[in-house]
Design an enzyme around this catalytic site. Structure first.
Site, PDB file in Angstrom:
ATOM      1  N   HIS A   1    -101.991 -29.734  34.269  1.00 38.10           N
ATOM      2  CA  HIS A   1    -102.988 -29.274  34.472  1.00 38.10           C
ATOM      3  C   HIS A   1    -103.875 -29.555  33.919  1.00 38.10           C
ATOM      4  CE1 HIS A   1    -100.225 -27.454  37.097  1.00 38.10           C
ATOM      5  NE2 HIS A   1     -99.765 -26.778  36.761  1.00 38.10           N
TER       6      HIS A   1
ATOM      7  N   HIS B   1     -99.731 -27.471  42.210  1.00 37.19           N
ATOM      8  CA  HIS B   1     -99.073 -28.658  42.457  1.00 37.19           C
ATOM      9  C   HIS B   1     -97.958 -29.061  43.183  1.00 37.19           C
ATOM     10  CE1 HIS B   1     -98.195 -24.704  40.121  1.00 37.19           C
ATOM     11  NE2 HIS B   1     -98.226 -26.192  38.548  1.00 37.19           N
TER      12      HIS B   1
END
Ligand SMILES: Nc1ncnc2c1ncn2[C@@H]1O[C@H](COP(=O)(O)OP(=O)(O)O)[C@@H](O)[C@H]1O
Ligand SMILES: Nc1ncnc2c1ncn2[C@@H]1O[C@H](COP(=O)(O)OP(=O)(O)O)[C@@H](O)[C@H]1O
Ligand SMILES: [Mg+2]
Ligand SMILES: [Mg+2]
Ligand SMILES: [Mg+2]
Ligand SMILES: [Mg+2]
Lengths: 333, 216, 333, 216
Positions: free
Chosen positions: C58, C220
């Site tokens: 991330h 995700h």
């Protein structure tokens, strides 16, 4: 290729609209030309104006680098196309505080012609202009022909040091000297993995196999030195750094700034993996990294790949690199 | 032959149409050699020109004004490499045609000579560099050889376009020496230069245009 | 998918290695655990510790947000996987200055369990811990079940305000209150265009047609609310903003912070085009944008798409949002 | 049946091998329902466990120590959702097996009951939530029904695995209520839960293992 856009014809206009709304505390458009943007903060009389510019599609380059300690204004071109003289001239007039204006742009035929025409016009209006062309890409011409090399991510360091010098009150000649020195001390080389596409055509900017990379790719998708099978990050880094160090030999004990620049769609994770190897190589040679930049600084839309830039530092450049900056897409304390 | 300002405007409109058709092809060539935008750039520029033709220039009587306005409009719409190159051409041509509401054979000859010289001066490229100069220089030679003479312009220009076409085609087998593609070395071989192509198309469109004029 | 990596098994280790080398002036790893990173600057005794963390992939989230005015430490998980309790506990011990530690993380089953276990262990060692879960994604559960919603890009604002509050000397309860309030005032929704792939599998994280988008995509690659034909940016923005405003009604005259967050491979140009439309909608409703953030703040490797976040502000949150910050990947003056 | 610590270690090694084989399949399921990493996570965790088995644990005689070390190793290698879940299982099982260098039928029964209860407690999921509990709970019921009894463990465990398999398969037709996939609603239908699958594979591997033990 998929894009979150409206009409492809208006992508630059709409980007600018959003950009100006998002960052009105930093930047404003001149009423004279909608591609002429200047800092919205008041600049000191007698400060040398720093003007940057080039095609769109390289964001944060170039409009993201207008602000304290960097550029005073930017001329914005169409995607991958130099801006015409008009916005360059308008920015010049707006940011000239009596001390002249330095133009910082990449060494591309289009930019050379357009900025050159603007400089002539500015001089006719009594504004002194210096021009410094970024030419850091070692892959783009042999060493003996550095004047033919194109400018890629290394331009960031030119903006940074010249912007700091202007902020510190250097004269026009001195700011230009700093910009030239930074460019002379800077070498970059890139690698491309996946193409980008112009919104108007939707076509991939270059052809490349699923298991291939393009060594020495330019940051508009211009073909590089050669296609090769995609290798591990360390092998790729070795090749890029070797090409750079062959071009600008560095001795043990010397200090450098390093930039690993993502072209658009390469995750930061991969950029740090590349940086890790570059740091290893330099450390083994006893070369000290004084400052590191890892991220997307000058991109090519959604292109995949990255470039590595190394700039040889002396005390003067170190001080200027450390100078604070405050721009919409670049803040340094 | 007499070309009125209205005719002149019609020609430029036909260029806009032609560029829209060739846009993808020009981009395709530029993708192989450069940054892939040549067709897009030409299209943006000529769309802007077309706007002017339909509005500010719609009732313009001065051919020179038409040409120089086109030059500035094209330049300000595109920047890029071809902006200054073609704009300088149109501006120099505009000087020749200034204050004229009709262009004679000799005017047209002078117009295109001035146009090409403008491009050359701006770009400083030489024949063999793999640029639009490879198209324009051969045409210039033909035009200059007949300059001020008595031969029919359409005939001379048609020869100029034949030479221009040969010049354009010659770029396929050249190694690029200037502009974006100049770093390609050997890899620039085998692809025709996009600027050489658009320059040829602009000349060829003028030939088509005067042929139709002559027949009409 | 093409990646500039070496052995897929070691991507996180190698990223951390590069990251720590690039930013040693900001951040260091604890000798006790190689996934436990803390600020390398000395923090005041009595300051509340701010601990962030979550899976890798991330970036800039989460390790990029350790620094002055933001987090004091970060626990780093594998790609898209919560860190285990051990690094969380080590960071907790290192950053506790006697005033306790607040854990800020996203509402995911794994994070809840791992951070929960670490908090129990920390409390056994006499350290007070408060936990605040990010749950800003309106697409992830209906309004009545906000506690089930997952946290996406809106977590940035939670880090920002809680980090500022801790920096300003707020107590543990107060820092936690600020974090909760920010989360309560924050709504996000995303759209996915192209998948990412885990280095270990190389497989696309979700299936999507060439002309499709996934509305409500998680960061995700978790499937969203529905697949739809890809629309123009304005239409997509309208849908995302409408979903947000339906969830958190805003009245004329109210002020907000807006974040348009790129998921990894979406050019900044497109993010600004999305921002432009969001600003139009808000302006029409008389809602004022107090601060704007446009860029890649919490990504999903090379995923294509973006999310829009809106946070309702009051004077307290405005002050905290304005507070300066200095982190490797986030600097604000 | 008597399972020595060395046997126990062999079983865990066989799990590592099995996970390597099933890794892609588990990721595939998780891509459809979650973030696509379940196979990778299991592989990272079991590779770390295998390291321990081949080194620190190579000469370990305490079955409890083996199980609890596996739990902590797995947890610290993966975090994630399954880290705390499986780790808690192995830690609870480790307590039951503590100080034992051999496990009897009754020990094994208790071991797996403690294991499953640990997972349940950690995750707080219920049957029907579409998680590994859908696999584990039916197995637990069988094991508990025979707890402390006299039936052959292999027989009971084989029944437990049959029920576990049914449970695993039932997740295909469930709407997810917990974890990442719980936001999918109807779209979670039609795909078997990855955690339910890995939990079944772990139980089934133990059955295979004791079958081979019994034949040998
Ligand atoms: N100095 C020059 N003189 C003449 N033509 C040039 C010169 N530099 C570039 N060109 C022409 O410009 C063309 C490329 O135009 P275009 O793609 O629109 O600009 P850019 O290269 O800036 O993207 C080349 O194919 C070449 O013919
Ligand atoms: N609270 C819970 N109780 C039991 N099992 C759970 C729980 N939450 C998640 N799981 C299981 O974890 C699996 C996902 O594991 P994994 O993909 O490794 O972790 P993550 O979801 O963090 O990526 C799910 O398929 C589900 O079976
Ligand atoms: Mg171009
Ligand atoms: Mg081009
Ligand atoms: Mg995960
Ligand atoms: Mg998962």
């Amino acid at each position: 290729m998929k894009k979150l856009i409206n009409n492809p014809t208006y992508v630059v206009e709409e980007m600018l609209d959003g950009f100006l709304k998002a960052h009105s505390n930093y930047i404003r458009v001149l009423p004279e030309n909608d591609r002429a943007l200047v800092t919205s903060r008041t600049t000191r009389e007698g400060k040398v104006g720093v003007l940057i510019g080039g095609g769109s599609g390289h964001e944060p380059g170039f409009l993201g680098y207008v602000g304290d300690g960097m550029a005073d204004g930017v001329a914005v071109g169409n995607i991958f196309a130099s801006p015409p003289p008009a916005p360059i001239l308008e920015v010049t007039k707006a940011i000239d505080k009596g001390a002249g204006v330095v133009y910082l742009y990449g060494n591309y035929a289009g930019d050379v012609m357009n900025f050159g025409m603007a400089a002539e016009l500015a001089e006719m209006e009594g504004i002194k202009v210096e021009m410094v062309l970024g030419s850091d890409d070692v892959a783009s011409a042999p060493k003996e022909e550095k004047h033919r090399r194109r400018g890629i991510a290394g331009e960031l360091f030119v903006f940074k040091t010249a912007g700091a010098a202007a902020d510190l009150g250097y004269s026009l000649e001195e700011v230009a000297r700093i910009a030239r020195k930074t460019n002379d001390h800077t070498r970059s080389m890139g690698v491309g993995l996946t193409p980008c596409s112009l919104p108007q055509t939707g076509k991939p900017s270059f052809e490349i196999g699923d298991d291939e990379m393009e060594i020495g790719l330019g940051h508009h998708g211009e073909p590089g030195i050669r296609k090769a099978k995609l290798q591990q990050a360390d092998v790729v880094t070795d090749e890029l750094v070797a090409a750079i160090l062959e071009d600008i030999p560095l001795n043990e004990g010397e200090e450098v700034a390093v930039l690993v620049n993502g072209l658009g769609s390469t995750p930061r994770m991969e950029l740090y993996i590349m940086f890790r190897r570059a740091e290893q190589i330099l450390r083994e040679k006893g070369i000290k990294i004084y400052r590191s930049y890892v991220g997307d600084y000058i991109t090519s839309l959604e292109m995949g790949g990255c470039s590595i830039t190394i700039t040889k530092l002396d005390n003067e450049l170190k001080t200027l690199l450390d100078h604070p900056a405050d721009c919409p897409m670049f803040v340094q304390k | 032959m007499h070309i009125t300002t209205a005719d002149f405007i019609d020609y430029f409109k036909s260029v806009t149409e032609m560029i829209e058709k060739e846009k993808d092809y020009l981009c395709e060539l530029d993708r192989k050699l450069g940054d892939g935008d040549h067709g897009v750039t030409m299209s943006i520029g000529w769309q802007a020109v077309n706007q002017k033709l339909n509005n500010e220039l719609a009732n313009e009587s001065d051919c020179g004004k038409v040409s120089s306005t086109i030059g500035m409009t094209f330049l300000n719409a595109v920047g890029s490499s071809v902006g200054p190159l073609y704009a300088t051409g149109f501006l120099r041509g505009g000087k020749v045609a200034s204050q004229k509401s009709e262009l004679t054979d000799r005017d047209l000859e002078e117009y295109w000579i001035a146009f090409i010289n403008g491009v050359k001066e701006r770009g400083q490229a030489k024949v063999g560099d793999k640029t639009m100069i490879d198209t324009l220089e051969p045409a210039l030679i033909v035009l200059q050889a007949n300059a001020g003479g008595t031969r029919n312009f359409a005939e001379v220009f048609s020869e100029a376009v034949i030479e221009a076409e040969k010049g354009m085609k010659s770029t396929t087998n050249l190694i690029s020496k200037i502009g974006r593609s100049s770093r390609l070395g050997e890899r620039s071989l085998g692809v025709q230069d996009p600027g050489a192509t658009s320059a040829y198309l602009i000349l060829a469109a003028f030939l088509d245009f005067i042929k139709i004029k002559t027949l009409a």
